[in-house]
Design an enzyme around this catalytic site. Structure first.
Site, PDB file in Angstrom:
ATOM      1  N   CYS A 101      -6.560   0.422  -6.582  1.00  0.00           N
ATOM      2  CA  CYS A 101      -6.898  -0.992  -6.789  1.00  0.00           C
ATOM      3  C   CYS A 101      -8.381  -1.147  -7.134  1.00  0.00           C
ATOM      4  CB  CYS A 101      -6.487  -1.834  -5.587  1.00  0.00           C
ATOM      5  SG  CYS A 101      -6.461  -3.624  -5.961  1.00  0.00           S
ATOM      6  N   HIS A 209      -0.976  -0.854  -6.014  1.00  0.00           N
ATOM      7  CA  HIS A 209      -1.022  -0.248  -4.687  1.00  0.00           C
ATOM      8  C   HIS A 209       0.199   0.657  -4.501  1.00  0.00           C
ATOM      9  CE1 HIS A 209      -4.325  -2.537  -2.785  1.00  0.00           C
ATOM     10  NE2 HIS A 209      -3.964  -3.494  -3.629  1.00  0.00           N
ATOM     11  N   GLU A 211       0.804   2.502  -2.044  1.00  0.00           N
ATOM     12  CA  GLU A 211       1.195   2.450  -0.637  1.00  0.00           C
ATOM     13  C   GLU A 211       2.041   1.223  -0.320  1.00  0.00           C
ATOM     14  OE1 GLU A 211      -2.631   0.068  -0.681  1.00  0.00           O
ATOM     15  OE2 GLU A 211      -1.726   1.727  -1.796  1.00  0.00           O
TER      16      GLU A 211
END
Length: 228
Positions: A101, A209, A211
């Site tokens: 990011c 992202h 994750e």
């Protein structure tokens, strides 16, 4: 001592680390959302520790640079712990780094956000600016146009990834000296085309992202870990 031995010695005994796993440090410089990155990397098969210790950062197989918030604040946080120097040293030695990011955005030369222009880390030429889109932030799931031959996106080229941002780099000008050294640039679109990911030698980064991107994100992180 070999580098592998040094890694094991420095990271031995850290919570959650497996002796057989690739060892990844998530750079701890005050950015938010680091714990979700740690958990996702662990799910992807890495031994992970959150640290700003220079020895640990340099000894790890991979370094992850997360980023949440304003461009200039992330650059300030990194420079306060000399993270910019550590990233430079790793890349100069061919040691892998992954930005996420705003951790991708700050790799560019500069960012312009709410009228404030700030210098980035200068790993890549270009400017990060506000997207020209009817609705901002760009928040939610989006597809990407994966670069041909991408290792990061192997097996997930057609999956969707989770984005939360209003700013991005929209141009890429860096070229390699040979066809084999050409950076692999992945694109996405929200109002206009923007850079969603880059693979450039030891430096990789994603605007989205991983994750927060479910199984596709875990697979992408696993692809990066397996390349270390």
């Amino acid at each position: 001592m070999s580098r592998d031995g040094r890694v094991a010695a420095l990271l031995d005994g850290a919570d959650g680390l497996s002796a057989d796993a690739k060892q990844v440090v998530v750079l701890d410089y005050g950015s938010g959302n680091v714990h979700s990155a740690v958990k996702a990397l662990e799910r992807s098969g890495a031994g992970v520790t959150l640290s700003r210790d220079p020895e640990l950062v340099m000894a790890a197989d991979g370094l992850v640079v997360p980023g949440v918030g304003a461009f200039d604040a992330v650059v300030t946080g990194l420079t306060e712990i000399r993270g910019d120097e550590l990233i430079d040293r790793r890349l100069a030695g061919g040691l892998p780094v992954l930005g996420i990011c705003v951790g991708e955005q700050v790799m560019f030369e500069r960012g312009i956000e709410r009228g404030i222009e700030a210098a980035g880390l200068g790993q890549w030429p270009g400017t990060v600016r506000q997207l020209e889109a009817e609705r901002l932030p760009h928040m939610g799931w989006n597809t990407v146009e994966a670069a041909p031959g991408s290792r990061l996106f192997a097996g997930v080229e057609h999956e969707r990834f989770y984005f939360v941002h209003s700013y991005a780099a929209t141009e890429w000008t860096l070229t390699g000296r040979t066809p084999a050294s050409q950076p692999k640039v992945t694109w996405a679109e929200h109002g206009e085309r923007f850079i969603a990911a880059v693979e450039n030698g030891p430096l990789s980064a994603t605007q989205f992202h991983p994750e927060k991107s479910g199984e596709a994100g875990i697979r992408l992180l696993r692809n990066w870990i397996e390349s270390l």
